[in-house]
Design an enzyme around this catalytic site. Structure first.
Site, PDB file in Angstrom:
ATOM      1  N   GLY A  74       0.810  -1.228   0.000  1.00  0.00           N
ATOM      2  CA  GLY A  74       0.000   0.000   0.000  1.00  0.00           C
ATOM      3  C   GLY A  74       0.830   1.258   0.000  1.00  0.00           C
ATOM      4  O   GLY A  74       0.299   2.345   0.262  1.00  0.00           O
ATOM      5  N   SER A  75       2.119   1.157  -0.320  1.00  0.00           N
ATOM      6  CA  SER A  75       3.044   2.284  -0.141  1.00  0.00           C
ATOM      7  C   SER A  75       2.736   3.485  -1.043  1.00  0.00           C
ATOM      8  O   SER A  75       2.796   3.385  -2.277  1.00  0.00           O
ATOM      9  CB  SER A  75       4.469   1.797  -0.399  1.00  0.00           C
ATOM     10  OG  SER A  75       5.362   2.892  -0.430  1.00  0.00           O
ATOM     11  N   ASN A  76       2.457   4.618  -0.399  1.00  0.00           N
ATOM     12  CA  ASN A  76       2.300   5.877  -1.150  1.00  0.00           C
ATOM     13  C   ASN A  76       3.612   6.260  -1.815  1.00  0.00           C
ATOM     14  O   ASN A  76       3.647   6.739  -2.950  1.00  0.00           O
ATOM     15  CB  ASN A  76       1.908   7.016  -0.192  1.00  0.00           C
ATOM     16  CG  ASN A  76       0.609   6.761   0.529  1.00  0.00           C
ATOM     17  OD1 ASN A  76      -0.406   6.494  -0.096  1.00  0.00           O
ATOM     18  ND2 ASN A  76       0.632   6.833   1.857  1.00  0.00           N
TER      19      ASN A  76
END
Ligand SMILES: Cc1ncc(COP(=O)(O)O)c(C=O)c1O
Length: 317
Positions: A74-76
């Site tokens: 889920g890394s921005n």
């Protein structure tokens, strides 16, 4: 080399707004201002755009053709790195910890941007660091020129983004006639906190308080201290003095998962100011500020950094 000579590729729509938050301030009994770095403009915005302006420029200057980095699925950060790379025609390989998961949210957006996504098959977040190094070796062996970046882009070069943001903030505060007692933000990989700590020291603004959303407080203090000194040396600005301020106790059930008090804090901000806070970072940082305000332990005016992370509003459980 002076700060103005450091290579930078403009990616963001800057300056981002600084706005008073009167209804939130009334609720908390502390004057709060919101610095809207959810509106930095690349993709769906977020704090990582600022550091990427310097990291991408460094990669281009070194003749690199591929950004290699990673994080959680889920890394921005990973998504924005992939998007930033495309603005200069670079490729991206992203390494995620754990087993393959269906691409949703940030991973789906990174895939749209053409990033190659690999998984370490190891739930340990540090497996990303080993994976990034291995991918970089593989690319070099194939004649490519990789630019490996650690999780979150937490290096002195990456921290230049928030060192320069402090100058932007200082101008806005002066224009608004506001003398802040301090700035609050979420602390993850620590690069944002470190850059801002160095920057506010340089600009003579109040101290920075980080609310950790993942690492133990002592680890954050060590990382912020080291990185803030490194970025100040790189920029030629005064070395920050005193230990960084990091608040613990607001991680909730774990990194990347919603917390009840974070959700309550995010709802308070949405209902008073019409601003969404992401559940992984800013909601938990606001929970820390709310708790401190309600305990009478914080003086205003406080600047709260809204750091973005819009894609995770829909995917975080
Ligand atoms: C939305 C958002 N806020 C805050 C942070 C924390 O920034 P840092 O990792 O530099 O501590 C991140 C990191 O990815 C983020 O994506």
């Amino acid at each position: 080399m002076s700060l103005g000579d450091l290579p930078r590729i403009r990616l963001g729509t800057l300056p981002t707004p600084l706005r008073p938050a009167p209804r939130l301030s009334a609720e908390l009994g502390v004057e709060v201002w919101l610095k809207r770095d959810d509106l930095t403009g690349l993709g769906l915005g977020g704090n990582k755009v600022r550091g990427l302006e310097f990291l991408l420029a460094d990669a281009v200057r070194r003749g690199c053709d591929t950004l290699v980095t990673g994080g959680g699925p889920g890394s921005n950060w990973a998504m924005l790195a992939a998007l930033a790379a495309r603005t200069r025609g670079l490729d991206t390989v992203l390494v995620c910890y754990g087993d393959p998961v269906p691409p949703v949210g940030n991973m789906a957006l990174a895939a749209v941007a053409g990033a190659e996504i690999r998984f370490t098959a190891d739930p340990d977040r540090a497996s990303v660091d080993r994976g990034v190094a291995a991918v970089a070796d593989e690319l070099r062996a194939a004649g490519r020129v990789p630019y490996p970046m650690g999780r979150g882009g937490a290096t002195a070069v990456g921290a230049l983004g928030y060192l320069t943001a402090a100058r932007e903030l200082a101008v806005q505060l002066a224009d608004a006639g506001c003398v802040p007692a301090g700035t609050w933000l979420a602390t993850g990989s620590c690069g944002t906190h470190a850059g801002l700590a160095a920057g506010v020291h340089w600009q003579r603004l109040g101290p920075v308080t980080g609310v950790t959303v993942s690492r133990p407080v002592a680890e954050c203090v060590e990382r912020v201290d080291r990185l803030s000194r490194e970025v100040a040396a790189l920029a030629g600005t005064p070395a920050p003095d005193g230990p960084p301020v990091v608040v613990g106790g607001h991680v909730g059930p774990g990194y990347g998962r919603r917390s009840a008090e974070g959700e309550a804090a995010a709802a308070l901000v949405a209902r008073t100011e019409g601003v969404f806070l992401d559940p992984v970072f800013a909601a938990k940082a606001m929970a820390g500020l709310v708790a401190a305000a309600r305990a009478g332990a914080v003086a205003g005016p406080v600047v709260f950094l809204v750091t973005g992370g819009a894609p995770t509003l829909f995917t975080t459980v």
